[in-house]
Design an enzyme around this catalytic site. Structure first.
Site, PDB file in Angstrom:
ATOM      1  N   CYS A   1      13.390  -4.576 -14.848  1.00  0.00           N
ATOM      2  CA  CYS A   1      13.625  -3.141 -14.659  1.00  0.00           C
ATOM      3  C   CYS A   1      15.112  -2.893 -14.385  1.00  0.00           C
ATOM      4  O   CYS A   1      15.891  -3.827 -14.142  1.00  0.00           O
ATOM      5  CB  CYS A   1      12.758  -2.603 -13.518  1.00  0.00           C
TER       6      CYS A   1
ATOM      7  N   GLU B   1      11.914 -10.656  -9.811  1.00  0.00           N
ATOM      8  CA  GLU B   1      13.315 -11.048  -9.984  1.00  0.00           C
ATOM      9  C   GLU B   1      14.088 -10.916  -8.673  1.00  0.00           C
ATOM     10  O   GLU B   1      14.874 -11.787  -8.291  1.00  0.00           O
ATOM     11  CB  GLU B   1      13.985 -10.171 -11.049  1.00  0.00           C
TER      12      GLU B   1
ATOM     13  N   ALA C   1       0.833  -1.202   0.000  1.00  0.00           N
ATOM     14  CA  ALA C   1       0.000   0.000   0.000  1.00  0.00           C
ATOM     15  C   ALA C   1       0.869   1.254   0.000  1.00  0.00           C
ATOM     16  O   ALA C   1       0.465   2.304  -0.515  1.00  0.00           O
ATOM     17  CB  ALA C   1      -0.934  -0.008   1.207  1.00  0.00           C
TER      18      ALA C   1
ATOM     19  N   TYR D   1       3.373   2.361  -1.973  1.00  0.00           N
ATOM     20  CA  TYR D   1       3.741   1.840  -3.293  1.00  0.00           C
ATOM     21  C   TYR D   1       5.235   1.582  -3.483  1.00  0.00           C
ATOM     22  O   TYR D   1       5.636   0.599  -4.083  1.00  0.00           O
ATOM     23  CB  TYR D   1       3.285   2.801  -4.395  1.00  0.00           C
TER      24      TYR D   1
HETATM   25  N1  THU Z   1       7.608  -5.996 -12.170  1.00  0.00           N
HETATM   26  C1  THU Z   1       8.339  -7.109 -11.899  1.00  0.00           C
HETATM   27  O1  THU Z   1       8.129  -7.790 -10.882  1.00  0.00           O
HETATM   28  N2  THU Z   1       9.297  -7.463 -12.790  1.00  0.00           N
HETATM   29  C2  THU Z   1       9.521  -6.861 -13.973  1.00  0.00           C
HETATM   30  O2  THU Z   1      10.338  -7.320 -14.743  1.00  0.00           O
HETATM   31  C3  THU Z   1       8.773  -5.642 -14.328  1.00  0.00           C
HETATM   32  C4  THU Z   1       7.827  -5.140 -13.316  1.00  0.00           C
HETATM   33  C5  THU Z   1       6.524  -5.651 -11.246  1.00  0.00           C
HETATM   34  C6  THU Z   1       6.752  -4.477 -10.369  1.00  0.00           C
HETATM   35  C7  THU Z   1       5.326  -4.091 -10.049  1.00  0.00           C
HETATM   36  O3  THU Z   1       4.839  -4.885  -8.994  1.00  0.00           O
HETATM   37  C8  THU Z   1       4.555  -4.446 -11.308  1.00  0.00           C
HETATM   38  O4  THU Z   1       5.363  -5.382 -11.989  1.00  0.00           O
HETATM   39  C9  THU Z   1       4.270  -3.247 -12.214  1.00  0.00           C
HETATM   40  O5  THU Z   1       5.422  -2.527 -12.446  1.00  0.00           O
END
Ligand code: THU
EC number: 3.5.4.5
Length: 152
Positions: free
Chosen positions: A106, A74, A65, A67
């Site tokens: 990311c 990963e 919550a 954020y």
């Molecule tokens: N997210 C991941 O867990 N891995 C990625 O490779 C890209 C994004 C998640 C972070 C967040 O919880 C959601 O996806 C949206 O960004």
């Protein structure tokens, strides 16, 4: 007759996982996605990390919550593996629900992966299970890592 005429299974390749091992890695990342806690983004992600010793650690994204405290799939997988004593990795598979695009990690996750070497493989999948594979050094070129701290 001994041997039965069958060839022995080839030794495990030192590099990329293949065949059943790769299929298992991909499946484990899909299964992990089903555990994603993502009520805010509604963007579930799963990851499965293959250690040098052949173990698999999986992870999902875990949002909050507050954020900014959310953690990617990963990094969940890496933290699980590290905290169980594993620091040498061969590959990671990543899965999302995106049908048209391969999921890519990311920037923060790329840097956390890089802490544990630049020469391992990341399998980027689409929802239909197709994938492309990239070396970590392709995903994060000219990276900064632990070795650099010893250069001063
Ligand atoms: N997210 C991941 O867990 N891995 C990625 O490779 C890209 C994004 C998640 C972070 C967040 O919880 C959601 O996806 C949206 O960004």
């Amino acid at each position: 007759m001994e041997g039965g005429g069958q060839r022995p299974a080839p030794a495990a390749p030192p590099g990329q996982p293949q065949g059943e091992r790769l299929q298992l890695l991909l499946r484990r990342s899909r299964e992990a996605k089903n555990c994603a806690y993502c009520p805010y983004s509604r963007f579930p992600v799963g990851a499965a990390l293959l250690t040098a010793g052949g173990e698999i650690f999986s992870g999902c994204n875990v949002e909050n919550a507050c954020y900014s405290l959310g953690v990617c799939a990963e990094r969940t997988a890496i933290q699980k593996a590290i905290s169980e004593g594993h620091t040498s990795f061969r590959a990671m598979a990543i899965t999302s629900d995106m049908g048209e695009s391969f999921i890519v990690p990311c920037g923060a996750c790329r840097q956390v992966m890089r802490e544990f070497g630049t020469d391992w493989d990341i399998y980027l999948t689409k929802a239909d299970g197709t994938y492309i594979v990239k070396r970590l050094e392709e995903l994060l070129p000219l990276s900064f890592g632990p070795e650099d701290l010893k250069k001063v």
